[in-house]
Write a protein that holds these residues in place. Structure first.
Motif, short mmCIF file in Angstrom:
data_model
loop_
_atom_site.label_atom_id
_atom_site.label_comp_id
_atom_site.label_asym_id
_atom_site.label_seq_id
_atom_site.Cartn_x
_atom_site.Cartn_y
_atom_site.Cartn_z
N MET A 156 0.85 -1.19 0.00
CA MET A 156 0.00 0.00 0.00
C MET A 156 0.88 1.24 0.00
O MET A 156 1.85 1.31 0.74
CB MET A 156 -0.86 0.04 1.26
N ASN A 157 0.53 2.25 -0.81
CA ASN A 157 1.27 3.50 -0.71
C ASN A 157 0.69 4.31 0.45
O ASN A 157 -0.29 3.90 1.08
CB ASN A 157 1.27 4.26 -2.03
N VAL A 158 1.31 5.44 0.74
CA VAL A 158 0.95 6.18 1.96
C VAL A 158 -0.54 6.54 1.98
O VAL A 158 -1.23 6.37 3.00
CB VAL A 158 1.79 7.47 2.06
N ASN A 159 -1.02 7.00 0.84
CA ASN A 159 -2.42 7.43 0.81
C ASN A 159 -3.36 6.26 1.05
O ASN A 159 -4.35 6.37 1.77
CB ASN A 159 -2.76 8.05 -0.56
N ALA A 160 -3.03 5.14 0.44
CA ALA A 160 -3.88 3.96 0.60
C ALA A 160 -3.87 3.52 2.06
O ALA A 160 -4.91 3.20 2.64
CB ALA A 160 -3.39 2.84 -0.30
N ALA A 161 -2.69 3.53 2.67
CA ALA A 161 -2.59 3.09 4.06
C ALA A 161 -3.42 4.00 4.97
O ALA A 161 -4.13 3.53 5.86
CB ALA A 161 -1.14 3.09 4.50
N ASN A 162 -3.35 5.28 4.70
CA ASN A 162 -4.12 6.19 5.53
C ASN A 162 -5.62 6.03 5.33
O ASN A 162 -6.40 6.18 6.26
CB ASN A 162 -3.70 7.63 5.27
N ALA A 163 -6.00 5.72 4.09
CA ALA A 163 -7.41 5.51 3.82
C ALA A 163 -7.91 4.27 4.54
O ALA A 163 -9.06 4.21 5.00
CB ALA A 163 -7.66 5.38 2.32
N LEU A 164 -7.04 3.29 4.65
CA LEU A 164 -7.44 2.04 5.29
C LEU A 164 -7.68 2.24 6.79
O LEU A 164 -8.54 1.59 7.39
CB LEU A 164 -6.36 0.98 5.07
N LEU A 165 -6.92 3.17 7.38
CA LEU A 165 -7.02 3.39 8.83
C LEU A 165 -8.45 3.61 9.28
O LEU A 165 -8.88 3.10 10.31
CB LEU A 165 -6.20 4.62 9.21
N LYS A 166 -9.17 4.38 8.49
CA LYS A 166 -10.52 4.75 8.87
C LYS A 166 -11.40 3.52 9.13
O LYS A 166 -12.07 3.45 10.16
CB LYS A 166 -11.11 5.61 7.74
N ILE A 167 -11.38 2.57 8.21
CA ILE A 167 -12.23 1.40 8.44
C ILE A 167 -11.58 0.41 9.39
O ILE A 167 -12.27 -0.36 10.04
CB ILE A 167 -12.61 0.62 7.16
N LEU A 168 -10.28 0.45 9.47
CA LEU A 168 -9.58 -0.46 10.37
C LEU A 168 -9.97 -0.14 11.80
O LEU A 168 -9.93 -0.98 12.69
CB LEU A 168 -8.08 -0.27 10.18
N GLU A 169 -10.29 1.12 12.02
CA GLU A 169 -10.65 1.57 13.34
C GLU A 169 -11.98 0.99 13.77
O GLU A 169 -12.13 0.52 14.88
CB GLU A 169 -10.75 3.09 13.30
#
Lengths: 368, 371
Positions: A156-169
């Motif tokens: 995952m690139n940085v943007n993708a990783a950050n986008a994932l955080l939201k649902i990971l939470e």
């Protein structure tokens, strides 16, 4: 695992055989039976060890779980039935759809094709993760569990990783996210802290041999041993090597190296020419891995003075002969430089043929 | 399987189902349409795992059977066949579908029907019928305000629910993106009372809207907490819903806006459109200077210049200056069918309410911009 372009049968989604990770399977089952299944799992381990196979196994298991709650029974509530294994019947009607991607409860984020160039991207981009987000923001298509697999989270690139955080939470109920990672240390700490870790260790030689023998019954004992040792405990890597004639390539590399310090340059040119062809991308990568792996083993051996199990007969002697011509520090230096050279060749598209020739000549340069 | 279908009816059916299928698809089975032939009908099913659409057409079924083939390819083939021809679909032994019409012959690769996704509808306890005209109105007047921003995913659809009002329960559709809000209501259809409030995703709204144009009679709607199904003549769309809670929108609809401006809706829209030509792409703001019986629209863009236009308007309260996003204002004005639009203002930073003088069942809220 999706490192080289695999043929379909080799894709972990089809694979039913998973060996050597019983402990990890048990850990997951216990969590499942406790009714407090954590919603995010980070499955880590070396490439080819079976992370994706385990993730798919978990996905198949969860997606085929019938809704246990039938309401109160006539004679009191049913005793809670515990799942005892992640295995599911190979005849399960949903299995087909899970494997073909036609199951509404499963979504996989992996590297996708760039429409403009038609090439596979190097990263998992934000659009791939958005697929997951919209998947979890809508109601479940089939009822029951919803599973998302990110293969691999390292890509995952940085943007993708950050986008994932939201649902990971905070994913919705009855959903689970399985992240696969070859190098969990490189992931964002915020991602790691939200996941329960499940680390897979490498398999003992027998385990890898069993997987290999199952997939390629025609392999000779020698090849089987060589492949197993080359794979360093990762059956996926062993299979990849077997598919690309890794042992043959290893023998070639070994023969060339045995002529140290006077390499047969014309023949190396021929080999380099073959590997540098556009279609030989997978082979080239394999060569680099094999070559750097060989040097690494040589250094390890000379530094520790402990003989490693031989992949080919007489190899340890050959390595010893080469390694005495310079100090360990110089070899290490060279090994690091070789890695950088290969990485740079990819980054700026250098001529691969020249890279291969350079790999050999730099080795003899150290001896001088 | 062997069937013969008239080209036009096949084209119409495929036209409906293929629009659900995504053009770019990494999962092969999702780009396929499932064809099932039995009795004297052929059922075609397509899905993107969020929406499933099934359409039945009359056909001459010689042997029953089923398979799946690439939806867009089949659609393109049928589209290019001459009008009025008979299309013969035959499933061969080696998993190929042969499409024959006149002298053309195509073979398409099939995928196993077992792989095809099934939308598990579950129980749908709430059922009602709604006239196509009414559903069309609910959708059209609300959909422009649907948000596309993904963080507030619960705004990515139309919120359909039964609201309690002074006139009793009303079926209400609400959409908002945080800058504007559209609320449309109508009498409750029989059977809808007690239905849960649901959020219909944007893509479903678009697909349903396309089909409404071709339907005349009533549309049967069935829904549960997690799914909604629209049944038209011969076509059924089942869709997932957005799994979230729609915000309490009634709190953002202002009650005490006492400054009332009334004016001709078309003239207002055209003038807004004209002056907004000047405004830069980013802000698109337009300033309204309202004085008794006079409205001046102005745009001042440091890069490109200025524009003003004066309009006659019915207004009797204190003069006021307020700015709006011209795009949003035009979207709302386009939905107002009556000749006159009523604008209820409070102050330059408070939400403004717009109403259609001919239709008190619609209401729009628009946030002003600082100008």
């Amino acid at each position: 695992m999706a490192d080289t372009e695999e043929s379909l049968e080799l894709n972990p989604r089809h694979s039913e055989l998973l060996l050597g990770h019983e402990a990890a399977e048990r850990m997951f089952l216990e969590a499942f039976n406790s009714d407090r299944l954590h919603h995010a799992w980070l499955i880590s381990g070396p490439k080819g060890v079976g992370k994706a196979t385990l993730a798919w196994k978990i996905a198949k298991f969860l997606l085929t779980q019938a809704d246990k709650d039938d309401g109160p029974g006539l004679f009191g509530d049913d005793l809670p039935s515990e799942a005892t294994s992640l295995n599911i019947s190979p005849d399960h009607p949903d299995l087909h759809r899970i494997v073909s991607g036609g199951h509404g409860g499963l979504v996989v984020a992996e590297r996708t094709e760039n429409e403009k160039t038609g090439k596979l991207r190097n990263d998992i981009v934000i659009d791939d993760i958005r697929k997951l987000i919209s998947f979890y923001s809508q109601t479940s298509a089939e009822g029951g569990w919803r599973v998302a697999i990110v293969d691999a989270a390292d890509e995952m690139n940085v943007n993708a990783a950050n986008a994932l955080l939201k649902i990971l939470e905070e994913p919705p109920e009855k959903s689970i996210i399985l992240l696969l990672s070859h190098a969990p240390g490189k992931l964002l700490p915020t991602i790691k802290s939200r996941c329960r870790a499940l680390s897979l260790s490498t398999l003992p030689e027998d385990g890898v041999k069993a997987v290999l023998a199952g997939k390629f019954p025609e392999l000779s004992i020698d090849d089987l041993t060589a492949l197993t040792r080359l794979s360093e405990g990762a059956p996926g890597r062993a299979i990849e090597l077997a598919n690309n004639d890794g042992v043959g390539l290893y023998r070639k590399v070994s023969t060339h190296l045995s002529r140290f310090p006077r390499f047969n340059i014309p023949e190396i040119h021929i080999l380099a020419g073959e590997l540098a062809a556009v279609k030989a991308d997978a082979k080239y990568r394999l060569f680099v891995k094999i070559y750097l792996g060989w040097i690494e083993r040589m250094i390890r051996q000379s530094a520790s003075n402990m003989p490693l199990p031989e992949i080919l007969d007489g190899e340890n002697e050959q390595m010893r002969r080469i390694s005495v011509s310079a100090g360990v520090d110089r070899w290490l230096d060279l090994w690091e430089k070789m890695g950088q050279m290969v990485a740079r060749a990819d980054a700026v598209n250098l001529d691969r043929k020249q890279v291969i020739v350079n790999l050999f000549t730099s080795l003899s340069a150290v001896a001088r | 399987m062997k069937v013969t279908i008239e080209r036009n009816s096949l084209l119409k059916t495929l036209g409906h189902v293929q629009s659900v299928v995504e053009r770019r698809n990494t999962i092969p089975i999702l780009s396929n349409v499932m064809i099932e032939a039995s009795g004297d009908t052929v059922a075609m099913t397509a899905t993107d795992l969020d929406i499933a659409i099934i359409e039945n057409t009359n056909a001459m079924v010689i042997t029953a059977g089923s398979t799946t083939v690439p939806a867009h390819t089949l659609f393109d083939i049928v589209r290019k066949l001459p009008d009025g021809s008979e299309v013969e679909l035959t499933l061969e032994e080696n998993d190929r579908l042969v499409v024959k019409a006149g002298r053309s012959r195509f073979t398409l690769a099939c995928l196993d029907k077992e792989d095809f996704p099934i939308m598990n509808e579950g129980d749908m306890p709430h059922r009602f019928e709604i006239a196509s005209e009414e559903l069309k109105r609910l959708i059209d007047k609300a959909r422009f305000a649907i948000s596309t921003e993904e963080t507030r995913y619960y705004l990515n659809g139309i919120y359909l629910h039964v609201a309690t009002t002074e006139d009793g329960p009303r079926l209400r559709a609400v959409a908002t993106d945080g800058h504007r809000l559209a609320q449309v209501e109508q009498d409750v259809p029989e059977g809808s009372s007690g239905m849960p409030g649901i959020i219909i995703p944007r893509k479903t709204v678009a697909e349903v809207r396309k089909l409404i144009d071709e339907t005349e009679g009533a549309i049967s709607v069935a829904l549960s907490d997690t799914k909604i199904r629209f049944a038209f003549e011969g076509v059924t769309i089942t869709s997932k819903l957005i799994d979230g809670t729609f915000p309490d929108y009634s709190r953002v609809i202002p009650e005490g806006n006492d400054k009332q401006l009334e004016m001709d809706c078309r003239i207002f829209a055209e003038a807004t459109d004209r002056v907004s030509t000047i405004s830069s792409d980013k802000t698109r703001s337009v300033k309204l200077s309202i004085a008794p019986d006079n409205l001046t629209l102005s745009v001042n863009s440091p890069d490109s210049g200025t524009a003003t236009e004066e309009l006659a308007a019915a207004y009797s309260a204190d003069p006021l200056e307020i700015g709006f996003n011209s795009r949003y204002l035009l979207d709302i004005l386009a939905q107002i069918e009556g000749e006159t639009v009523q604008v209820y203002l409070n102050d330059p930073s408070a939400p403004t309410v717009l109403k259609d003088i001919m239709d008190d069942a619609v209401l729009y809220v628009l946030m002003p911009m600082r100008v």
